[in-house]
Enzyme design. Sequence first.
Site, PDB file in Angstrom:
ATOM      1  N   ASP A   1       0.801  -1.054  -0.048  1.00 53.98           N
ATOM      2  CA  ASP A   1      -0.027   0.098  -0.061  1.00 53.98           C
ATOM      3  C   ASP A   1       0.936   1.183   0.240  1.00 53.98           C
ATOM      4  O   ASP A   1       1.131   1.897   1.033  1.00 53.98           O
ATOM      5  CB  ASP A   1      -0.836  -0.084   1.300  1.00 53.98           C
ATOM      6  CG  ASP A   1      -1.860   1.174   1.277  1.00 53.98           C
ATOM      7  OD1 ASP A   1      -2.167   1.763   0.347  1.00 53.98           O
ATOM      8  OD2 ASP A   1      -2.291   1.239   2.316  1.00 53.98           O
TER       9      ASP A   1
HETATM   10  C1  SPV Z   1      -6.986   1.848   4.079  1.00 55.50           C
HETATM   11  O1  SPV Z   1      -7.932   1.153   4.438  1.00 55.50           O
HETATM   12  O2  SPV Z   1      -6.243   1.838   2.867  1.00 55.50           O
HETATM   13  C2  SPV Z   1      -6.467   3.282   4.959  1.00 55.50           C
HETATM   14  C3  SPV Z   1      -6.693   3.209   6.349  1.00 55.50           C
HETATM   15  O3  SPV Z   1      -6.159   4.026   4.428  1.00 55.50           O
HETATM   16  S1  SPV Z   1      -5.015   2.648   6.972  1.00 55.50           S
HETATM   17  O4  SPV Z   1      -4.657   1.322   6.546  1.00 55.50           O
HETATM   18  O5  SPV Z   1      -5.262   2.712   8.210  1.00 55.50           O
HETATM   19  O6  SPV Z   1      -4.173   3.770   6.801  1.00 55.50           O
HETATM   20 MG    MG Z   2      -5.524   3.710   2.442  1.00 60.82          MG
END
Ligand code: SPV
Ligand code: MG
Length: 288
Positions: free
Chosen positions: A58
């Site tokens: 991510d």
């Molecule tokens: C996501 O779910 O991608 C978010 C929330 O942005 S977090 O993973 O807590 O950053």
């Molecule tokens: Mg996110």
Amino acid sequence: MNRIENRAGTLRQLLQGPKIVRLVGGHDGLTAKLIHQAGFEGVWASSFAASASHGVPDASILSMSQFLDVAETMTLAAPLPVIADGDTGFGDARNFAYAVRRYEARGIAGICIEDKQFPKINSFADAAQDLLPAAEFAGKIRAGKQAQTGSQFLVIARTEALIAGGDLDEAVERAHLYADVGADAILVHSKSVHPDQVLKFGAAWDRDVPLVAIPTTYPQVTEVELFDAGYRMVIYANHGIRATVRTVTDTLTALHRAGTAADLEDGLASMPEVFALQGMPAAFKATP
Ligand code: SPV
Ligand code: MG
């Protein structure tokens, strides 16, 4: 009124209601259906979950079009408003304005962007979390609001001030700026293991713009506590993908060890259950 207006309008009404609105993070059509089936009011098109489901970090790896496809798939799969996690907005104010037009046109109820620099990395990663200057981010929010064509689409501003090590004053100051340029809600992200940080933010919040929380590191907080502190939306952002990883891992490990599928049946969804989620019975009936 078209489908886009209906979903976003429903969400806007719920945000005025007597209870906190509950969204769960999904990453595909099936998770959107499961979120609906469980009774939640909306789907969070999580960048973390979508990235994980593609097998990548991510970290601004997937393109805007890939995230948009995932959000649209979920919108088509379940009759719920989908709030898309738009990371940092896919570029500058112009890029974000373009994204808003694309997301709105594809029936997504709203998009949330965060005030970090591109490329961003997940808020819980042990890495630098560099913020964008607040005025520059406010410009993105303003551009997004100006770009939407209907009145109902939501643009949510997420401040990562607390994630980046800033204090409450900085977070509130940034949120004020974002509310002033038209953000429809403010998401206050925190990686504290206590809910105090977000509860204190709620106590300090003096605008008529709803607050949103993601209680990942402080799961002990209750929805009632958040509502009483001024939060109108809670996002259980990653519970679907984490449950998926755990359950699939356990099942496949057991299968690999046993050398037979004989003992797994009790822990598996039945084929008719999956058929029902897919709409298979209806598809059969439609066949001449
Ligand atoms: C996501 O779910 O991608 C978010 C929330 O942005 S977090 O993973 O807590 O950053
Ligand atoms: Mg996110």
